[in-house]
Design a protein around this motif. Structure first.
Motif, PDB file in Angstrom:
ATOM      1  N   GLU A   1     114.909  44.715  69.953  1.00  0.00           N
ATOM      2  CA  GLU A   1     116.297  44.336  69.674  1.00  0.00           C
ATOM      3  C   GLU A   1     117.222  44.914  70.737  1.00  0.00           C
ATOM      4  N   ALA A   2     116.889  46.105  71.234  1.00  0.00           N
ATOM      5  CA  ALA A   2     117.724  46.738  72.259  1.00  0.00           C
ATOM      6  C   ALA A   2     117.743  45.906  73.541  1.00  0.00           C
TER       7      ALA A   2
ATOM      8  N   LEU B   1     120.853  42.075  76.994  1.00  0.00           N
ATOM      9  CA  LEU B   1     121.016  40.766  77.632  1.00  0.00           C
ATOM     10  C   LEU B   1     122.255  40.049  77.088  1.00  0.00           C
ATOM     11  N   HIS B   2     122.451  40.103  75.788  1.00  0.00           N
ATOM     12  CA  HIS B   2     123.615  39.443  75.195  1.00  0.00           C
ATOM     13  C   HIS B   2     124.917  40.105  75.634  1.00  0.00           C
ATOM     14  N   GLN B   3     124.922  41.431  75.768  1.00  0.00           N
ATOM     15  CA  GLN B   3     126.136  42.119  76.241  1.00  0.00           C
ATOM     16  C   GLN B   3     126.471  41.692  77.666  1.00  0.00           C
ATOM     17  N   LEU B   4     125.449  41.596  78.505  1.00  0.00           N
ATOM     18  CA  LEU B   4     125.670  41.166  79.888  1.00  0.00           C
ATOM     19  C   LEU B   4     126.178  39.732  79.930  1.00  0.00           C
TER      20      LEU B   4
ATOM     21  N   ILE C   1     128.186  37.175  82.989  1.00  0.00           N
ATOM     22  CA  ILE C   1     127.119  37.290  83.986  1.00  0.00           C
ATOM     23  C   ILE C   1     125.999  36.309  83.657  1.00  0.00           C
ATOM     24  N   SER C   2     125.420  35.686  84.688  1.00  0.00           N
ATOM     25  CA  SER C   2     124.273  34.804  84.506  1.00  0.00           C
ATOM     26  C   SER C   2     122.996  35.636  84.479  1.00  0.00           C
ATOM     27  N   ILE C   3     122.040  35.201  83.673  1.00  0.00           N
ATOM     28  CA  ILE C   3     120.758  35.903  83.565  1.00  0.00           C
ATOM     29  C   ILE C   3     119.648  34.925  83.927  1.00  0.00           C
ATOM     30  N   SER C   4     118.798  35.320  84.873  1.00  0.00           N
ATOM     31  CA  SER C   4     117.672  34.494  85.313  1.00  0.00           C
ATOM     32  C   SER C   4     116.359  35.184  85.005  1.00  0.00           C
TER      33      SER C   4
ATOM     34  N   PRO D   1     119.006  32.762  75.711  1.00  0.00           N
ATOM     35  CA  PRO D   1     119.376  31.551  76.465  1.00  0.00           C
ATOM     36  C   PRO D   1     119.565  31.840  77.959  1.00  0.00           C
ATOM     37  N   PHE D   2     118.480  31.845  78.700  1.00  0.00           N
ATOM     38  CA  PHE D   2     118.544  32.106  80.138  1.00  0.00           C
ATOM     39  C   PHE D   2     119.340  31.023  80.847  1.00  0.00           C
ATOM     40  N   ASP D   3     119.988  31.421  81.947  1.00  0.00           N
ATOM     41  CA  ASP D   3     120.729  30.468  82.771  1.00  0.00           C
ATOM     42  C   ASP D   3     119.822  29.784  83.786  1.00  0.00           C
ATOM     43  N   LYS D   4     118.807  30.520  84.252  1.00  0.00           N
ATOM     44  CA  LYS D   4     117.886  29.989  85.262  1.00  0.00           C
ATOM     45  C   LYS D   4     116.466  30.449  84.987  1.00  0.00           C
TER      46      LYS D   4
END
Length: 188
Positions: free
Chosen positions: A64-65, A70-73, A78-81, A99-102
């Protein structure tokens, strides 16, 4: 490195993003979100111009951490790949848990596109999966026009590799952007 990358990117044209790889150690740091916020604030870089790349190994513990981080970022803009997709454990559940961006298609599949039908099938499947989930796909390690043509035909959204440029020091990036910007305006 994150601070340096943000400082350099802040000097670039507003349409250009910077992607920074995060190691598992960096990701597990309790103060990662604060470090990112600080780097953005010090540089003046918009969060929408920062893309953080993580590998599947970070999600192995899928705690969960990890997901909360990832959700905080993401909430910051910010995009997360997901880097090197298809080479590790490649659990599709990762794509459901966040839900990744890339999705970055590993260079090992790009390298043999012209010789191996299994590489074509994998690239096609990842590109199709990305389209279906509304996730951008980016292929790493593009070195030839033939590879670029294959990737375009299979629906890959973005590419990177030596065909365009080897890695450059920060001091040469502005010149590289100008060169590609000039080419792009001539092609338009």
């Amino acid at each position: 490195m994150l601070c340096e990358a943000c400082n350099e990117a802040a000097k670039w044209p507003a349409a250009i993003k910077v992607a920074v790889n995060l190691s598992a150690v960096q990701f597990r740091s309790r103060n990662l979100v604060q470090v990112v916020i600080s780097a953005l604030a010090q540089s003046g870089l918009s969060p929408t111009r920062l893309e953080l790349e993580i590998t599947e190994s970070i999600l192995l513990g899928e705690t969960e951490a990890n997901l909360a981080t990832l959700h905080q970022l993401r909430e910051l803009g910010i995009s997360i790949s997901m880097d090197d997709f298809g080479t590790g454990y490649s659990s599709l559940s990762y794509l459901r848990s966040f839900p990744f961006d890339k999705i970055k298609i590993d260079r090992s599949f790009v390298k043999d596109l012209a010789e191996r039908s299994d590489c074509v099938a994998i690239v096609r499947a990842i590109s199709g999966l990305g389209r279906s989930l509304n996730i951008t796909t980016i292929a790493e390690g593009v070195e030839t026009i033939d590879q670029l043509d294959w990737l375009r035909a299979e629906g890959c959204n973005e590419v990177q590799g030596f065909l365009f440029s080897p890695a450059k020091p920060a001091s040469e990036v502005a010149q590289l952007l100008t060169r590609f910007g000039t080419r792009a305006s001539r092609a338009a």
